[in-house]
Scaffold this motif. Structure first.
Motif, PDB file in Angstrom:
ATOM      1  N   GLU A 230     -33.391   9.341  14.410  1.00  0.00           N
ATOM      2  CA  GLU A 230     -32.346   8.374  14.792  1.00  0.00           C
ATOM      3  C   GLU A 230     -32.066   8.433  16.281  1.00  0.00           C
ATOM      4  O   GLU A 230     -31.952   7.397  16.948  1.00  0.00           O
ATOM      5  CB  GLU A 230     -31.052   8.654  14.017  1.00  0.00           C
ATOM      6  CG  GLU A 230     -31.014   8.027  12.647  1.00  0.00           C
ATOM      7  CD  GLU A 230     -29.644   8.229  11.997  1.00  0.00           C
ATOM      8  OE1 GLU A 230     -28.619   8.059  12.686  1.00  0.00           O
ATOM      9  OE2 GLU A 230     -29.623   8.558  10.807  1.00  0.00           O
TER      10      GLU A 230
ATOM     11  N   ASN B   7     -34.927   6.835  18.209  1.00  0.00           N
ATOM     12  CA  ASN B   7     -34.858   5.369  18.184  1.00  0.00           C
ATOM     13  C   ASN B   7     -33.772   4.845  19.122  1.00  0.00           C
ATOM     14  O   ASN B   7     -33.990   3.863  19.838  1.00  0.00           O
ATOM     15  CB  ASN B   7     -34.637   4.865  16.759  1.00  0.00           C
ATOM     16  CG  ASN B   7     -35.871   5.024  15.902  1.00  0.00           C
ATOM     17  OD1 ASN B   7     -36.993   4.901  16.377  1.00  0.00           O
ATOM     18  ND2 ASN B   7     -35.676   5.309  14.624  1.00  0.00           N
ATOM     19  N   ASP B   8     -32.610   5.503  19.123  1.00  0.00           N
ATOM     20  CA  ASP B   8     -31.515   5.076  20.001  1.00  0.00           C
ATOM     21  C   ASP B   8     -31.904   5.212  21.472  1.00  0.00           C
ATOM     22  O   ASP B   8     -31.681   4.296  22.266  1.00  0.00           O
ATOM     23  CB  ASP B   8     -30.257   5.910  19.738  1.00  0.00           C
ATOM     24  CG  ASP B   8     -29.613   5.609  18.398  1.00  0.00           C
ATOM     25  OD1 ASP B   8     -29.979   4.589  17.768  1.00  0.00           O
ATOM     26  OD2 ASP B   8     -28.742   6.399  17.972  1.00  0.00           O
TER      27      ASP B   8
END
Length: 117
Positions: free
Chosen positions: A49, A52-53
């Motif tokens: 996560e 991806n951020d």
């Protein structure tokens, strides 16, 4: 006697098209370099996560800064440095998930160095 031939940046034509406002050309650069950059950022964050951020922010910053890219280095070299710097900044300010392995490691190694002095 040979002189060193430098390989031209194979992304130069896409960069020029993207600079002139052709978003599809920048999209091609994103698709081309996402796998390697994903590996780089994931290696630093150990969290999908977070990776991806950070990558979303990296590509947004690269797009906004494209006009300032002078081509003195390859496009990948330029965006690689953006990715490393933004990931380091992300790790310094902490993450939403407090159990992030990277932050735990950084905090542990700092504590170990401080307490062993």
């Amino acid at each position: 006697m040979g002189h060193k031939m430098t390989k031209p940046d194979e992304d130069a034509h896409l960069v020029e098209r993207a600079k002139s406002g052709e978003t599809a050309a920048f999209d091609e650069l994103v698709v081309k370099h996402s796998p390697k950059l994903y590996g780089l950022v994931y290696h630093m964050t150990s969290n999908h996560e977070d990776t991806n951020d950070v990558l979303q922010d990296v590509f947004a910053k690269a797009y906004r800064s494209l006009k300032r890219f002078r081509g003195n280095s390859a496009f990948y070299t330029w965006i690689y440095s953006i990715a490393v710097n933004m990931t380091l900044n992300f790790l310094k300010r902490g993450t939403d998930s407090e159990n992030s392995a990277s932050m735990t490691w950084i905090q542990t190694s700092r504590t170990t160095r401080i307490s062993s002095n």
